[in-house]
Motif scaffolding. Structure first.
Motif, PDB file in Angstrom:
ATOM      1  N   GLY A   1     -57.213  43.883 -24.458  1.00 12.02           N
ATOM      2  CA  GLY A   1     -57.408  43.219 -23.064  1.00 12.02           C
ATOM      3  C   GLY A   1     -57.338  44.113 -21.905  1.00 12.02           C
ATOM      4  N   ARG A   2     -56.242  45.114 -21.907  1.00 18.27           N
ATOM      5  CA  ARG A   2     -56.086  45.977 -20.691  1.00 18.27           C
ATOM      6  C   ARG A   2     -57.211  46.981 -20.501  1.00 18.27           C
ATOM      7  NH1 ARG A   2     -49.496  47.234 -20.888  1.00 18.27           N
ATOM      8  NH2 ARG A   2     -49.085  45.103 -20.100  1.00 18.27           N
ATOM      9  N   ALA A   3     -57.585  47.350 -21.806  1.00 21.77           N
ATOM     10  CA  ALA A   3     -58.905  48.246 -21.726  1.00 21.77           C
ATOM     11  C   ALA A   3     -60.219  47.840 -21.362  1.00 21.77           C
ATOM     12  CB  ALA A   3     -59.232  48.896 -23.268  1.00 21.77           C
ATOM     13  N   ILE A   4     -60.368  46.592 -21.442  1.00 23.33           N
ATOM     14  CA  ILE A   4     -61.620  45.842 -21.023  1.00 23.33           C
ATOM     15  C   ILE A   4     -61.296  44.822 -20.066  1.00 23.33           C
ATOM     16  CG2 ILE A   4     -63.027  46.483 -23.370  1.00 23.33           C
ATOM     17  CD1 ILE A   4     -62.477  43.466 -23.944  1.00 23.33           C
ATOM     18  N   ASP A   5     -60.345  44.772 -19.501  1.00 20.94           N
ATOM     19  CA  ASP A   5     -59.735  43.938 -18.312  1.00 20.94           C
ATOM     20  C   ASP A   5     -60.015  42.479 -18.683  1.00 20.94           C
ATOM     21  OD1 ASP A   5     -58.818  43.335 -15.554  1.00 20.94           O
ATOM     22  OD2 ASP A   5     -60.649  43.410 -14.821  1.00 20.94           O
ATOM     23  N   LEU A   6     -59.652  41.970 -19.787  1.00 16.13           N
ATOM     24  CA  LEU A   6     -59.588  40.709 -20.136  1.00 16.13           C
ATOM     25  C   LEU A   6     -58.111  40.313 -20.692  1.00 16.13           C
ATOM     26  CD1 LEU A   6     -62.891  40.556 -22.362  1.00 16.13           C
ATOM     27  CD2 LEU A   6     -62.452  39.572 -20.277  1.00 16.13           C
ATOM     28  N   SER A   7     -57.980  38.903 -20.848  1.00 17.27           N
ATOM     29  CA  SER A   7     -56.766  38.390 -21.080  1.00 17.27           C
ATOM     30  C   SER A   7     -56.546  38.872 -22.952  1.00 17.27           C
ATOM     31  CB  SER A   7     -56.584  37.109 -21.203  1.00 17.27           C
ATOM     32  OG  SER A   7     -57.464  36.239 -22.033  1.00 17.27           O
TER      33      SER A   7
ATOM     34  N   ARG B   1     -69.019  41.253 -19.028  1.00 16.68           N
ATOM     35  CA  ARG B   1     -68.168  41.000 -18.018  1.00 16.68           C
ATOM     36  C   ARG B   1     -68.448  41.854 -16.649  1.00 16.68           C
ATOM     37  NH1 ARG B   1     -61.580  40.493 -17.044  1.00 16.68           N
ATOM     38  NH2 ARG B   1     -61.812  39.505 -14.979  1.00 16.68           N
ATOM     39  N   ILE B   2     -68.464  42.905 -16.874  1.00 19.96           N
ATOM     40  CA  ILE B   2     -69.005  43.875 -15.835  1.00 19.96           C
ATOM     41  C   ILE B   2     -70.194  43.876 -15.359  1.00 19.96           C
ATOM     42  CG2 ILE B   2     -69.511  46.560 -15.333  1.00 19.96           C
ATOM     43  CD1 ILE B   2     -67.058  47.232 -17.287  1.00 19.96           C
TER      44      ILE B   2
ATOM     45  N   GLY C   1     -66.632  43.379 -22.868  1.00 20.62           N
ATOM     46  CA  GLY C   1     -66.392  44.012 -21.376  1.00 20.62           C
ATOM     47  C   GLY C   1     -67.533  44.457 -20.699  1.00 20.62           C
TER      48      GLY C   1
ATOM     49  N   ARG D   1     -69.988  40.509 -13.192  1.00 20.14           N
ATOM     50  CA  ARG D   1     -69.380  40.854 -11.897  1.00 20.14           C
ATOM     51  C   ARG D   1     -70.418  41.559 -10.815  1.00 20.14           C
ATOM     52  NH1 ARG D   1     -64.653  44.542 -12.669  1.00 20.14           N
ATOM     53  NH2 ARG D   1     -64.148  42.785 -14.065  1.00 20.14           N
TER      54      ARG D   1
END
Length: 135
Positions: free
Chosen positions: A63-69, A100-101, A97, A104
């Motif tokens: 989750g932290r690596a791909i900025d997701l929960s 999502r990028i 990931g 965004r």
């Protein structure tokens, strides 16, 4: 046997969710060769460590690596495994990931051709100018 089993575990550790389990299976099996007591202790330690890693550590790291929960990361891996097997499990989290990028970036105000929302500062000033003066 330590070097081949260590390489086996190392290679499987790159596979999310099931890699640690498959890579670690030889350790309790070999412990049973040293006696049933050692085998049972090794099996219990293995199951506990895999439970903690798969249900707590890996979802947080992914989750932290791909900025997701962590929950979304875990669900992505599970859905990827269900749809694409081993390859789907490995590629699911990075794919989520990337999507999502891209989403965004496309929604950004500086993207060519992007539509600005009414909450954007430039639009807010236009909205205030077009209102009639109140009496």
């Amino acid at each position: 046997m330590a070097i081949p089993i260590g390489l086996w575990a190392f290679c499987w550790n790159f596979v999310p969710q099931i890699g640690g389990f498959v890579g670690g299976v030889p350790f309790p099996v070999l412990a049973f060769g040293q006696g049933s007591g050692r085998g049972i202790v090794a099996l219990i330690a293995f199951v506990i460590s895999q439970s903690i890693e798969n249900n707590a550590v890996q979802p947080i790291v992914i989750g932290r690596a791909i900025d997701l929960s962590p929950l979304v990361g875990l669900l992505a891996v599970l859905v990827g495994a269900a749809l694409g097997g081993l390859v789907g499990a490995v590629l699911a989290a990075p794919t989520v990931g990337v999507v999502r990028i891209i989403r965004r970036e496309l929604a950004g105000a500086d993207f060519p051709g992007a539509t600005q929302s009414l909450d954007h500062p430039a639009r807010r000033s236009l909205r205030h100018r077009s209102r009639p003066a109140s009496p």
